[in-house]
Motif scaffolding. Structure first.
Motif, PDB file in Angstrom:
ATOM      1  N   TYR A 137       0.802  -1.235   0.000  1.00 40.07           N
ATOM      2  CA  TYR A 137       0.000   0.000   0.000  1.00 40.07           C
ATOM      3  C   TYR A 137       0.830   1.277   0.000  1.00 40.07           C
ATOM      4  CZ  TYR A 137       0.855   0.333   5.048  1.00 40.07           C
ATOM      5  OH  TYR A 137       1.447   0.435   6.280  1.00 40.07           O
ATOM      6  N   GLU A 138       2.049   1.212   0.512  1.00 32.96           N
ATOM      7  CA  GLU A 138       2.861   2.429   0.557  1.00 32.96           C
ATOM      8  C   GLU A 138       3.308   2.895  -0.822  1.00 32.96           C
ATOM      9  OE1 GLU A 138       6.021   2.209   3.361  1.00 32.96           O
ATOM     10  OE2 GLU A 138       4.655   2.103   5.073  1.00 32.96           O
ATOM     11  N   GLU A 139       3.138   2.037  -1.825  1.00 35.13           N
ATOM     12  CA  GLU A 139       3.556   2.390  -3.186  1.00 35.13           C
ATOM     13  C   GLU A 139       2.440   3.047  -3.997  1.00 35.13           C
ATOM     14  OE1 GLU A 139       6.568   2.047  -4.347  1.00 35.13           O
ATOM     15  OE2 GLU A 139       7.336   1.028  -2.561  1.00 35.13           O
ATOM     16  N   ILE A 140       1.241   3.065  -3.432  1.00 33.97           N
ATOM     17  CA  ILE A 140       0.076   3.432  -4.251  1.00 33.97           C
ATOM     18  C   ILE A 140      -0.196   4.940  -4.264  1.00 33.97           C
ATOM     19  CG2 ILE A 140      -2.432   3.164  -4.487  1.00 33.97           C
ATOM     20  CD1 ILE A 140      -0.894   0.653  -5.287  1.00 33.97           C
ATOM     21  N   ASN A 141      -0.353   5.470  -5.481  1.00 38.04           N
ATOM     22  CA  ASN A 141      -0.843   6.831  -5.674  1.00 38.04           C
ATOM     23  C   ASN A 141      -2.330   6.761  -5.992  1.00 38.04           C
ATOM     24  OD1 ASN A 141       1.550   8.478  -5.449  1.00 38.04           O
ATOM     25  ND2 ASN A 141       2.238   7.536  -7.349  1.00 38.04           N
ATOM     26  N   TYR A 142      -3.076   7.716  -5.444  1.00 34.37           N
ATOM     27  CA  TYR A 142      -4.531   7.663  -5.565  1.00 34.37           C
ATOM     28  C   TYR A 142      -5.083   8.723  -6.510  1.00 34.37           C
ATOM     29  CZ  TYR A 142      -4.268   4.601  -1.547  1.00 34.37           C
ATOM     30  OH  TYR A 142      -3.975   3.562  -0.719  1.00 34.37           O
ATOM     31  N   ALA A 143      -6.101   8.304  -7.264  1.00 38.51           N
ATOM     32  CA  ALA A 143      -6.833   9.236  -8.118  1.00 38.51           C
ATOM     33  C   ALA A 143      -8.285   8.777  -8.134  1.00 38.51           C
ATOM     34  CB  ALA A 143      -6.240   9.235  -9.529  1.00 38.51           C
ATOM     35  N   ALA A 144      -9.131   9.555  -8.767  1.00 40.24           N
ATOM     36  CA  ALA A 144     -10.538   9.163  -8.882  1.00 40.24           C
ATOM     37  C   ALA A 144     -10.857   8.924 -10.346  1.00 40.24           C
ATOM     38  CB  ALA A 144     -11.442  10.253  -8.322  1.00 40.24           C
ATOM     39  N   LEU A 145     -11.731   7.949 -10.605  1.00 43.21           N
ATOM     40  CA  LEU A 145     -12.174   7.688 -11.973  1.00 43.21           C
ATOM     41  C   LEU A 145     -13.199   8.762 -12.336  1.00 43.21           C
ATOM     42  CD1 LEU A 145     -11.438   5.451 -13.973  1.00 43.21           C
ATOM     43  CD2 LEU A 145     -13.534   4.269 -13.301  1.00 43.21           C
ATOM     44  N   SER A 146     -12.984   9.389 -13.485  1.00 41.96           N
ATOM     45  CA  SER A 146     -13.789  10.571 -13.812  1.00 41.96           C
ATOM     46  C   SER A 146     -14.128  10.627 -15.300  1.00 41.96           C
ATOM     47  CB  SER A 146     -12.995  11.822 -13.401  1.00 41.96           C
ATOM     48  OG  SER A 146     -13.698  12.995 -13.732  1.00 41.96           O
ATOM     49  N   LEU A 147     -15.268  11.239 -15.602  1.00 42.02           N
ATOM     50  CA  LEU A 147     -15.642  11.492 -17.000  1.00 42.02           C
ATOM     51  C   LEU A 147     -15.446  12.959 -17.353  1.00 42.02           C
ATOM     52  CD1 LEU A 147     -18.893   9.301 -17.259  1.00 42.02           C
ATOM     53  CD2 LEU A 147     -16.622   8.802 -18.186  1.00 42.02           C
ATOM     54  N   THR A 148     -14.885  13.713 -16.393  1.00 41.74           N
ATOM     55  CA  THR A 148     -14.619  15.134 -16.645  1.00 41.74           C
ATOM     56  C   THR A 148     -13.153  15.416 -16.310  1.00 41.74           C
ATOM     57  OG1 THR A 148     -15.070  15.904 -14.388  1.00 41.74           O
ATOM     58  CG2 THR A 148     -16.979  15.642 -15.856  1.00 41.74           C
ATOM     59  N   ASP A 149     -12.806  16.706 -16.226  1.00 36.24           N
ATOM     60  CA  ASP A 149     -11.442  17.083 -15.845  1.00 36.24           C
ATOM     61  C   ASP A 149     -11.288  17.209 -14.340  1.00 36.24           C
ATOM     62  OD1 ASP A 149     -10.693  17.245 -18.509  1.00 36.24           O
ATOM     63  OD2 ASP A 149     -11.336  19.340 -18.666  1.00 36.24           O
ATOM     64  N   ARG A 150     -12.327  16.856 -13.610  1.00 35.74           N
ATOM     65  CA  ARG A 150     -12.281  17.051 -12.168  1.00 35.74           C
ATOM     66  C   ARG A 150     -12.258  15.737 -11.401  1.00 35.74           C
ATOM     67  NH1 ARG A 150     -13.010  22.115 -10.404  1.00 35.74           N
ATOM     68  NH2 ARG A 150     -13.784  21.423  -8.400  1.00 35.74           N
ATOM     69  N   GLY A 151     -11.471  15.732 -10.309  1.00 37.67           N
ATOM     70  CA  GLY A 151     -11.398  14.570  -9.444  1.00 37.67           C
ATOM     71  C   GLY A 151     -12.325  14.740  -8.250  1.00 37.67           C
ATOM     72  N   SER A 152     -11.980  14.091  -7.152  1.00 39.48           N
ATOM     73  CA  SER A 152     -12.882  14.102  -6.005  1.00 39.48           C
ATOM     74  C   SER A 152     -12.456  15.103  -4.939  1.00 39.48           C
ATOM     75  CB  SER A 152     -12.919  12.713  -5.382  1.00 39.48           C
ATOM     76  OG  SER A 152     -13.593  12.759  -4.148  1.00 39.48           O
ATOM     77  N   GLY A 153     -13.388  15.937  -4.533  1.00 37.78           N
ATOM     78  CA  GLY A 153     -13.192  16.782  -3.368  1.00 37.78           C
ATOM     79  C   GLY A 153     -12.257  17.959  -3.596  1.00 37.78           C
ATOM     80  N   TRP A 154     -11.888  18.606  -2.539  1.00 38.67           N
ATOM     81  CA  TRP A 154     -11.045  19.789  -2.606  1.00 38.67           C
ATOM     82  C   TRP A 154      -9.567  19.373  -2.560  1.00 38.67           C
ATOM     83  CZ3 TRP A 154      -9.943  24.266  -4.133  1.00 38.67           C
ATOM     84  CH2 TRP A 154      -9.024  25.088  -3.472  1.00 38.67           C
ATOM     85  N   TYR A 155      -9.080  18.874  -1.441  1.00 41.16           N
ATOM     86  CA  TYR A 155      -7.711  18.348  -1.281  1.00 41.16           C
ATOM     87  C   TYR A 155      -6.641  19.214  -1.919  1.00 41.16           C
ATOM     88  CZ  TYR A 155     -10.043  13.956  -0.005  1.00 41.16           C
ATOM     89  OH  TYR A 155     -10.820  13.009   0.570  1.00 41.16           O
ATOM     90  N   GLY A 156      -6.836  20.512  -1.995  1.00 43.84           N
ATOM     91  CA  GLY A 156      -5.762  21.360  -2.490  1.00 43.84           C
ATOM     92  C   GLY A 156      -6.028  22.065  -3.797  1.00 43.84           C
ATOM     93  N   GLY A 157      -7.017  21.639  -4.523  1.00 38.53           N
ATOM     94  CA  GLY A 157      -7.524  22.458  -5.619  1.00 38.53           C
ATOM     95  C   GLY A 157      -7.000  22.231  -7.026  1.00 38.53           C
ATOM     96  N   CYS A 158      -5.851  21.580  -7.209  1.00 34.83           N
ATOM     97  CA  CYS A 158      -5.363  21.350  -8.572  1.00 34.83           C
ATOM     98  C   CYS A 158      -5.761  19.941  -9.026  1.00 34.83           C
ATOM     99  CB  CYS A 158      -3.840  21.488  -8.635  1.00 34.83           C
ATOM    100  SG  CYS A 158      -3.243  23.121  -8.175  1.00 34.83           S
ATOM    101  N   HIS A 159      -6.667  19.884  -9.977  1.00 29.82           N
ATOM    102  CA  HIS A 159      -7.152  18.600 -10.484  1.00 29.82           C
ATOM    103  C   HIS A 159      -6.276  18.193 -11.674  1.00 29.82           C
ATOM    104  CE1 HIS A 159     -11.170  18.708  -8.327  1.00 29.82           C
ATOM    105  NE2 HIS A 159     -10.647  19.897  -8.074  1.00 29.82           N
ATOM    106  N   VAL A 160      -5.512  17.134 -11.501  1.00 26.12           N
ATOM    107  CA  VAL A 160      -4.554  16.719 -12.527  1.00 26.12           C
ATOM    108  C   VAL A 160      -5.082  15.472 -13.229  1.00 26.12           C
ATOM    109  CG1 VAL A 160      -2.175  16.013 -12.970  1.00 26.12           C
ATOM    110  CG2 VAL A 160      -2.671  17.603 -11.076  1.00 26.12           C
ATOM    111  N   SER A 161      -5.416  15.626 -14.520  1.00 27.96           N
ATOM    112  CA  SER A 161      -5.860  14.473 -15.327  1.00 27.96           C
ATOM    113  C   SER A 161      -4.634  13.719 -15.816  1.00 27.96           C
ATOM    114  CB  SER A 161      -6.632  14.919 -16.568  1.00 27.96           C
ATOM    115  OG  SER A 161      -7.694  15.735 -16.213  1.00 27.96           O
TER     116      SER A 161
END
Ligand SMILES: [Zn+2]
Length: 293
Positions: A137-161
């Motif tokens: 688990y320490e190797e895992i980077n997290y993202a959200a599956l999306s149909l837009t340019d936006r991910g989940s929640g605020w968490y800092g504001g820069c949504h990187v596709s």
């Protein structure tokens, strides 16, 4: 390991078993053994469980007249992307210092650059992550599956596709974020996550169908798919989304686009964002500034 089958080294004449979280065969040194999260998702029992649940989902859709729309939803999700969200200062260090996007654990331990917070997420993070992605688990980077340019929640504001081709070989999808999943489905200390809640990247649309088919009706319009796949919630909270788990560090060459909600930045974040913008331009990574309020 419970329902999981052993994985055998693909090298001719080796036949050693690959350890669960290994990146290479300990017997012969063969390195082309795939990624642990992908091997886990491709386990025969995992695949069979998800397939069975998908058949049930489609049968229900046949019965209530929503099959055509569910097919459309599956097609849309087969083109979904992974979007991660980070603060301008974190993005700045990646695009300016030629660093890599690394996991929360790598940031806080190896680099000593990230301070874990004493909130309910950080306090329980390793226990939950370890249940869903045991040993690695320490190797895992997290993202959200999306149909837009936006991910989940605020968490800092820069949504990187992220560019799908650049993560596909090492990415898997999981039902929910581990925190929400284990809150809904508590597991005993000696239990692992039951099969049917994860999939390799190429099968992400199947997981979306299995999870979300009850929200797809005969009169559901295609423009509603995005918020069915990823709940709209600009605040930091327990929103529903399918989580993308990417094994290992990711270089900024995998960034497709950065979308920000500039109206939410404070002064420091605005300054960092101005620097980030210049660096992204230099790398030809497009940006989109929105004001969602
Ligand atoms: Zn081997």
């Amino acid at each position: 390991m419970m329902h999981l089958s052993p994985v055998i080294c693909p090298r001719k004449d080796c036949n050693d078993e690959i350890a669960f979280a290994a990146m290479r065969c300990a017997g012969c040194g063969h390195t082309d053994v795939g990624y642990p999260n992908v091997r886990y998702a491709d386990d025969p029992a995992e695949v069979a469980a998800l397939d069975a649940r998908a058949r049930t989902a489609f049968a229900l859709a046949d019965a209530d007249g929503s099959r055509a729309v569910l097919n459309e939803f599956e097609l849309a999700c087969s083109k979904s992307t992974a979007v991660t969200v980070m603060a301008p200062v974190d993005l700045l260090s990646i695009v300016s210092a030629n660093k890599l996007w690394v996991s929360f654990y790598k940031q806080s331990r190896d680099a000593g650059s990230r301070v874990a917070e004493d909130n309910k997420w950080d306090m329980n993070r390793s226990a939950n992550d370890g249940k869903v992605n045991p040993q690695y688990y320490e190797e895992i980077n997290y993202a959200a599956l999306s149909l837009t340019d936006r991910g989940s929640g605020w968490y800092g504001g820069c949504h990187v596709s992220l560019i799908p081709d650049r993560i596909a070989v090492r990415a898997t999808v999981f039902w929910q974020n581990p925190f929400s999943f284990l809150k809904d489905k508590p597991l005993a200390p000696d239990e692992i996550v039951p099969p049917g809640y994860r999939a390799s990247w190429s099968r992400r649309a199947e997981l979306a169908v299995v999870k979300l088919h009850s929200k797809i009706h005969a009169d559901t319009k295609a423009d509603a798919f995005a918020s069915i796949l990823l709940e709209d919630d600009p605040g930091r909270g327990d929103t529903e989304f399918i989580e993308v788990h990417i094994f290992g560090a990711v270089a900024p060459t995998a960034f497709a686009k950065v979308t920000v909600d500039v109206s939410r930045f404070d002064e420091d974040q605005e300054l960092d964002w101005e620097s980030v913008k210049r660096r992204l331009a230099r790398r030809d990574i497009p940006i989109s500034e929105t004001k969602l309020g």
